[in-house]
Design a protein around this motif. Structure first.
Motif, PDB file in Angstrom:
ATOM      1  N   SER A  92     -17.200  24.919 -26.111  1.00 30.21           N
ATOM      2  CA  SER A  92     -17.365  25.553 -27.419  1.00 30.21           C
ATOM      3  C   SER A  92     -18.613  26.416 -27.405  1.00 30.21           C
ATOM      4  CB  SER A  92     -17.468  24.486 -28.505  1.00 30.21           C
ATOM      5  OG  SER A  92     -17.626  25.091 -29.768  1.00 30.21           O
TER       6      SER A  92
ATOM      7  N   LEU B 162     -15.783  31.021 -29.013  1.00 34.19           N
ATOM      8  CA  LEU B 162     -14.902  30.801 -27.881  1.00 34.19           C
ATOM      9  C   LEU B 162     -14.675  29.299 -27.778  1.00 34.19           C
ATOM     10  CD1 LEU B 162     -14.989  32.179 -24.300  1.00 34.19           C
ATOM     11  CD2 LEU B 162     -15.090  29.723 -24.638  1.00 34.19           C
ATOM     12  N   ASN B 163     -13.433  28.900 -27.625  1.00 30.38           N
ATOM     13  CA  ASN B 163     -13.076  27.498 -27.396  1.00 30.38           C
ATOM     14  C   ASN B 163     -12.188  27.434 -26.163  1.00 30.38           C
ATOM     15  OD1 ASN B 163     -14.306  26.233 -29.749  1.00 30.38           O
ATOM     16  ND2 ASN B 163     -12.768  27.342 -30.920  1.00 30.38           N
ATOM     17  N   ALA B 164     -12.399  26.411 -25.344  1.00 29.39           N
ATOM     18  CA  ALA B 164     -11.602  26.229 -24.134  1.00 29.39           C
ATOM     19  C   ALA B 164     -11.759  24.773 -23.691  1.00 29.39           C
ATOM     20  CB  ALA B 164     -12.065  27.188 -23.039  1.00 29.39           C
TER      21      ALA B 164
ATOM     22  N   ASP C 222      -6.979  26.983 -21.616  1.00 32.66           N
ATOM     23  CA  ASP C 222      -6.762  26.926 -23.064  1.00 32.66           C
ATOM     24  C   ASP C 222      -7.801  27.722 -23.842  1.00 32.66           C
ATOM     25  OD1 ASP C 222      -4.590  25.220 -22.648  1.00 32.66           O
ATOM     26  OD2 ASP C 222      -5.887  23.452 -22.670  1.00 32.66           O
ATOM     27  N   GLN C 223      -8.230  28.849 -23.298  1.00 29.47           N
ATOM     28  CA  GLN C 223      -9.280  29.643 -23.960  1.00 29.47           C
ATOM     29  C   GLN C 223      -8.754  30.405 -25.166  1.00 29.47           C
ATOM     30  OE1 GLN C 223     -12.158  32.191 -21.734  1.00 29.47           O
ATOM     31  NE2 GLN C 223     -11.207  33.829 -22.938  1.00 29.47           N
ATOM     32  N   SER C 224      -9.549  30.403 -26.223  1.00 22.77           N
ATOM     33  CA  SER C 224      -9.292  31.260 -27.377  1.00 22.77           C
ATOM     34  C   SER C 224     -10.628  31.820 -27.849  1.00 22.77           C
ATOM     35  CB  SER C 224      -8.602  30.493 -28.505  1.00 22.77           C
ATOM     36  OG  SER C 224      -9.443  29.466 -28.989  1.00 22.77           O
ATOM     37  N   THR C 225     -10.617  33.063 -28.277  1.00 17.97           N
ATOM     38  CA  THR C 225     -11.821  33.699 -28.821  1.00 17.97           C
ATOM     39  C   THR C 225     -11.455  34.345 -30.145  1.00 17.97           C
ATOM     40  OG1 THR C 225     -11.391  35.766 -27.649  1.00 17.97           O
ATOM     41  CG2 THR C 225     -12.858  34.201 -26.567  1.00 17.97           C
ATOM     42  N   GLY C 226     -12.459  34.554 -30.981  1.00 15.74           N
ATOM     43  CA  GLY C 226     -12.197  35.211 -32.249  1.00 15.74           C
ATOM     44  C   GLY C 226     -13.457  35.429 -33.043  1.00 15.74           C
TER      45      GLY C 226
END
Length: 149
Positions: free
Chosen positions: A137, A123-125, A111-115
């Motif tokens: 986080s 980065l959140n996962a 469930d990784q997201s970066t921005g």
């Protein structure tokens, strides 16, 4: 025909030597600027390392933050965020972010997201072992003077 092959071989060898020399140079300019341990509760800890890579320009920086996660002392995974920043003394902005992670010892990473948002990269996962989820986080923020937090 043999002359062309020799010339092509010489050019390729020269190119490879340049690439290896450049990558070695880049690695030498990366330095650790901070390391600490976070207690996330429920027996979960994270060893945090922030590094800085020298830039060719004075108004940009590339930083990385890595977290190695442990559950009751057992390594369960890691995540890393690399971000680029522009700053000029009066403003700062994140210009790019990328990340990666992995699970270990029965834990999975997903469930990784970066921005980026303004002068902030994130980065959140999630690390999960099926019965427990650990939120991942990571974030980096650049000040107008180029300081990273």
């Amino acid at each position: 025909m043999k002359t062309h092959k020799k010339i092509l071989s010489a050019v390729l060898v020269s190119l490879l030597m340049f690439v290896f020399a450049f990558s070695c140079f880049a690695q030498e300019n990366e330095r650790v600027i901070k390391t600490y341990t976070e207690d996330l509760g429920n027996g979960i800890t994270a060893v945090v390392t922030i590094t800085e890579t020298d830039s060719l320009t004075r108004s940009s920086k590339t930083h990385s933050i890595t977290k190695d996660y442990y559950s009751s002392g057992t390594y369960i995974g890691a995540a890393a965020l690399t971000a680029s920043f522009y700053y000029d003394g009066s403003t700062a902005r994140a210009t790019g972010a990328g990340g990666a992670g992995s699970g270990a010892n029965g834990w999975s990473y997903g469930d990784q997201s970066t921005g980026t948002s303004g002068n902030h990269a994130y980065l959140n996962a999630t690390l999960s072992n099926g019965s427990h989820d650990v939120p991942v986080s990571l974030s980096l923020t650049c000040s107008p003077s180029g300081s990273i937090s």
